[in-house]
Design a protein around this motif. Structure first.
Motif, PDB file in Angstrom:
ATOM      1  N   LEU A 115       0.826  -1.206   0.000  1.00 60.99           N
ATOM      2  CA  LEU A 115       0.000   0.000   0.000  1.00 60.99           C
ATOM      3  C   LEU A 115       0.862   1.257   0.000  1.00 60.99           C
ATOM      4  O   LEU A 115       0.597   2.215  -0.744  1.00 60.99           O
ATOM      5  N   ALA A 116       1.909   1.253   0.823  1.00 66.29           N
ATOM      6  CA  ALA A 116       2.785   2.429   0.891  1.00 66.29           C
ATOM      7  C   ALA A 116       3.549   2.628  -0.412  1.00 66.29           C
ATOM      8  O   ALA A 116       3.692   3.758  -0.890  1.00 66.29           O
ATOM      9  N   GLU A 117       4.044   1.549  -0.995  1.00 66.82           N
ATOM     10  CA  GLU A 117       4.801   1.684  -2.242  1.00 66.82           C
ATOM     11  C   GLU A 117       3.931   2.219  -3.368  1.00 66.82           C
ATOM     12  O   GLU A 117       4.372   3.050  -4.170  1.00 66.82           O
ATOM     13  N   LEU A 118       2.694   1.762  -3.441  1.00 65.98           N
ATOM     14  CA  LEU A 118       1.787   2.235  -4.482  1.00 65.98           C
ATOM     15  C   LEU A 118       1.362   3.679  -4.248  1.00 65.98           C
ATOM     16  O   LEU A 118       1.114   4.422  -5.203  1.00 65.98           O
ATOM     17  N   ASP A 119       1.281   4.061  -2.999  1.00 64.71           N
ATOM     18  CA  ASP A 119       0.773   5.392  -2.662  1.00 64.71           C
ATOM     19  C   ASP A 119       1.887   6.426  -2.550  1.00 64.71           C
ATOM     20  O   ASP A 119       1.728   7.573  -2.973  1.00 64.71           O
ATOM     21  N   LEU A 120       3.011   6.049  -1.961  1.00 64.76           N
ATOM     22  CA  LEU A 120       4.083   6.991  -1.677  1.00 64.76           C
ATOM     23  C   LEU A 120       5.287   6.843  -2.595  1.00 64.76           C
ATOM     24  O   LEU A 120       6.095   7.764  -2.697  1.00 64.76           O
ATOM     25  N   GLY A 121       5.414   5.681  -3.224  1.00 65.32           N
ATOM     26  CA  GLY A 121       6.599   5.409  -4.025  1.00 65.32           C
ATOM     27  C   GLY A 121       7.590   4.547  -3.265  1.00 65.32           C
ATOM     28  O   GLY A 121       7.615   4.547  -2.027  1.00 65.32           O
ATOM     29  N   ALA A 122       8.420   3.829  -3.993  1.00 67.13           N
ATOM     30  CA  ALA A 122       9.337   2.875  -3.372  1.00 67.13           C
ATOM     31  C   ALA A 122      10.392   3.568  -2.521  1.00 67.13           C
ATOM     32  O   ALA A 122      10.704   3.123  -1.409  1.00 67.13           O
ATOM     33  N   ARG A 123      10.944   4.676  -3.002  1.00 67.96           N
ATOM     34  CA  ARG A 123      12.022   5.333  -2.261  1.00 67.96           C
ATOM     35  C   ARG A 123      11.528   5.858  -0.927  1.00 67.96           C
ATOM     36  O   ARG A 123      12.167   5.648   0.113  1.00 67.96           O
ATOM     37  N   ARG A 124      10.389   6.551  -0.931  1.00 66.56           N
ATOM     38  CA  ARG A 124       9.860   7.084   0.325  1.00 66.56           C
ATOM     39  C   ARG A 124       9.446   5.961   1.272  1.00 66.56           C
ATOM     40  O   ARG A 124       9.606   6.068   2.481  1.00 66.56           O
ATOM     41  N   THR A 125       8.890   4.889   0.719  1.00 70.34           N
ATOM     42  CA  THR A 125       8.503   3.756   1.552  1.00 70.34           C
ATOM     43  C   THR A 125       9.709   3.191   2.288  1.00 70.34           C
ATOM     44  O   THR A 125       9.650   2.914   3.496  1.00 70.34           O
ATOM     45  N   LEU A 126      10.813   3.026   1.571  1.00 70.34           N
ATOM     46  CA  LEU A 126      12.025   2.477   2.187  1.00 70.34           C
ATOM     47  C   LEU A 126      12.583   3.429   3.238  1.00 70.34           C
ATOM     48  O   LEU A 126      13.007   2.995   4.320  1.00 70.34           O
ATOM     49  N   VAL A 127      12.569   4.727   2.958  1.00 74.64           N
ATOM     50  CA  VAL A 127      13.082   5.708   3.922  1.00 74.64           C
ATOM     51  C   VAL A 127      12.231   5.713   5.191  1.00 74.64           C
ATOM     52  O   VAL A 127      12.762   5.703   6.315  1.00 74.64           O
ATOM     53  N   ILE A 128      10.911   5.724   5.022  1.00 73.78           N
ATOM     54  CA  ILE A 128      10.023   5.738   6.187  1.00 73.78           C
ATOM     55  C   ILE A 128      10.179   4.463   7.004  1.00 73.78           C
ATOM     56  O   ILE A 128      10.210   4.486   8.239  1.00 73.78           O
ATOM     57  N   ALA A 129      10.276   3.326   6.321  1.00 71.81           N
ATOM     58  CA  ALA A 129      10.457   2.059   7.030  1.00 71.81           C
ATOM     59  C   ALA A 129      11.753   2.062   7.831  1.00 71.81           C
ATOM     60  O   ALA A 129      11.793   1.588   8.980  1.00 71.81           O
ATOM     61  N   TYR A 130      12.807   2.621   7.245  1.00 71.35           N
ATOM     62  CA  TYR A 130      14.087   2.665   7.957  1.00 71.35           C
ATOM     63  C   TYR A 130      14.018   3.622   9.143  1.00 71.35           C
ATOM     64  O   TYR A 130      14.524   3.324  10.232  1.00 71.35           O
ATOM     65  N   VAL A 131      13.400   4.789   8.957  1.00 72.77           N
ATOM     66  CA  VAL A 131      13.272   5.753  10.052  1.00 72.77           C
ATOM     67  C   VAL A 131      12.504   5.131  11.218  1.00 72.77           C
ATOM     68  O   VAL A 131      12.895   5.274  12.383  1.00 72.77           O
ATOM     69  N   ALA A 132      11.408   4.444  10.909  1.00 74.21           N
ATOM     70  CA  ALA A 132      10.617   3.808  11.960  1.00 74.21           C
ATOM     71  C   ALA A 132      11.430   2.746  12.698  1.00 74.21           C
ATOM     72  O   ALA A 132      11.419   2.676  13.937  1.00 74.21           O
ATOM     73  N   THR A 133      12.144   1.913  11.946  1.00 76.76           N
ATOM     74  CA  THR A 133      12.961   0.865  12.566  1.00 76.76           C
ATOM     75  C   THR A 133      14.073   1.461  13.410  1.00 76.76           C
ATOM     76  O   THR A 133      14.360   0.994  14.523  1.00 76.76           O
ATOM     77  N   LEU A 134      14.707   2.512  12.895  1.00 79.09           N
ATOM     78  CA  LEU A 134      15.787   3.161  13.632  1.00 79.09           C
ATOM     79  C   LEU A 134      15.267   3.799  14.918  1.00 79.09           C
ATOM     80  O   LEU A 134      15.919   3.708  15.971  1.00 79.09           O
ATOM     81  N   CYS A 135      14.099   4.429  14.858  1.00 75.66           N
ATOM     82  CA  CYS A 135      13.522   5.026  16.064  1.00 75.66           C
ATOM     83  C   CYS A 135      13.258   3.963  17.128  1.00 75.66           C
ATOM     84  O   CYS A 135      13.528   4.173  18.316  1.00 75.66           O
ATOM     85  N   GLY A 136      12.736   2.821  16.703  1.00 78.75           N
ATOM     86  CA  GLY A 136      12.495   1.738  17.642  1.00 78.75           C
ATOM     87  C   GLY A 136      13.782   1.206  18.250  1.00 78.75           C
ATOM     88  O   GLY A 136      13.865   0.956  19.465  1.00 78.75           O
ATOM     89  N   THR A 137      14.805   1.044  17.418  1.00 77.47           N
ATOM     90  CA  THR A 137      16.090   0.528  17.892  1.00 77.47           C
ATOM     91  C   THR A 137      16.736   1.469  18.897  1.00 77.47           C
ATOM     92  O   THR A 137      17.228   1.046  19.956  1.00 77.47           O
TER      93      THR A 137
END
Length: 253
Positions: A115-137
């Motif tokens: 859903l995110a890739e179709l709506d936001l694009g692959a690059r933004r999806t990957l950046v957001i996923a990494y930011v979220a994971t990094l915040c959790g870590t």
């Protein structure tokens, strides 16, 4: 006529809620449905690669040599040195938690990453996923450092718990999509679910989900505010002399 208008009953709460939910559903699914109809699974290459990587790492966990390799590449915990944790964090996103069923992680990735890739694009999806994971870590390290005597701290034994998987990225993506597509019901719902998770089952994963959503919410809010300030400057040059057209849903700019 005015008496008749005043006597017309207003829609009830249930009807208004139904319209709001349908409106959100339309905004959330219009672009993904259009892209999938036009391109099929080729429209979500990042999602498919993430699914395959997650499944591959899960199979590797089940082998004698693979478990050591997966831990060396993406095994993150709050107890390891910070530089090593930062180095492994991008890979840890694709490493499913060994004590949880892999099908849950695969469904989360397929639906929410797609859903995110179709709506936001692959690059933004990957950046957001990494930011979220990094915040959790990073939040896990802070909580372990604070200790159990602090309101936000946890016991030091949690520093040895393996902290991997796409769940933090998934909840971060949901928060971002809800903000971009103006879906307050979804946004409030996922926040309530994450808070309830921490209250009912106070563990490290639930707290990391809260941290991931907080980080993504702040970043997305700042980006949207910057976009709103920037839009009036470019609007006259892009719309001057053109006939007004009906508003339609477009991909995230």
């Amino acid at each position: 006529m005015s008496t008749l208008a005043r006597s017309t009953p207003r829609p009830g709460l249930l009807a208004r809620t139904g319209r709001a939910v349908r409106g959100e559903w339309s905004r959330l699914t219009a672009i993904p449905a259009r892209e999938l109809r036009a391109h099929g699974l080729s429209a979500i290459p990042l999602t498919m690669c993430t699914v395959l990587l997650t499944l591959g790492f899960w199979f590797a966990w089940r082998t004698t040599w693979g478990g050591d390799v997966v831990r060396a590449l993406g095994g993150v915990s709050a107890g390891i040195p910070l530089p090593l944790a930062l180095l492994r964090t991008p890979v840890s996103l694709f490493v499913p938690a060994p004590d949880l069923p892999v099908w849950g992680a695969l469904i989360q990735v397929l639906v929410l990453f797609g859903l995110a890739e179709l709506d936001l694009g692959a690059r933004r999806t990957l950046v957001i996923a990494y930011v979220a994971t990094l915040c959790g870590t990073l939040a896990a390290r802070v909580m372990v450092g604070l200790g159990p005597d602090h309101l936000l701290g946890i016991d030091a034994r949690h520093g040895d718990i393996l902290d991997t998987g796409p769940s933090a990225a998934v909840v971060g993506l949901v928060a971002c999509i809800a903000m971009v597509r103006r879906a307050p019901i979804l946004f409030a719902g996922v926040w309530l679910l994450m808070i309830a998770e921490v209250v009912v089952k106070p563990n490290l994963a639930g707290r990391e989900h809260i941290a991931a959503m907080t980080g993504v919410t702040l970043c997305t809010g700042a980006y949207l505010a910057w976009q709103r300030r920037r839009t009036p400057r470019i609007r006259p040059s892009t719309t001057a002399g053109r006939r007004a057209r009906p508003r339609e849903t477009t991909r995230f700019p």
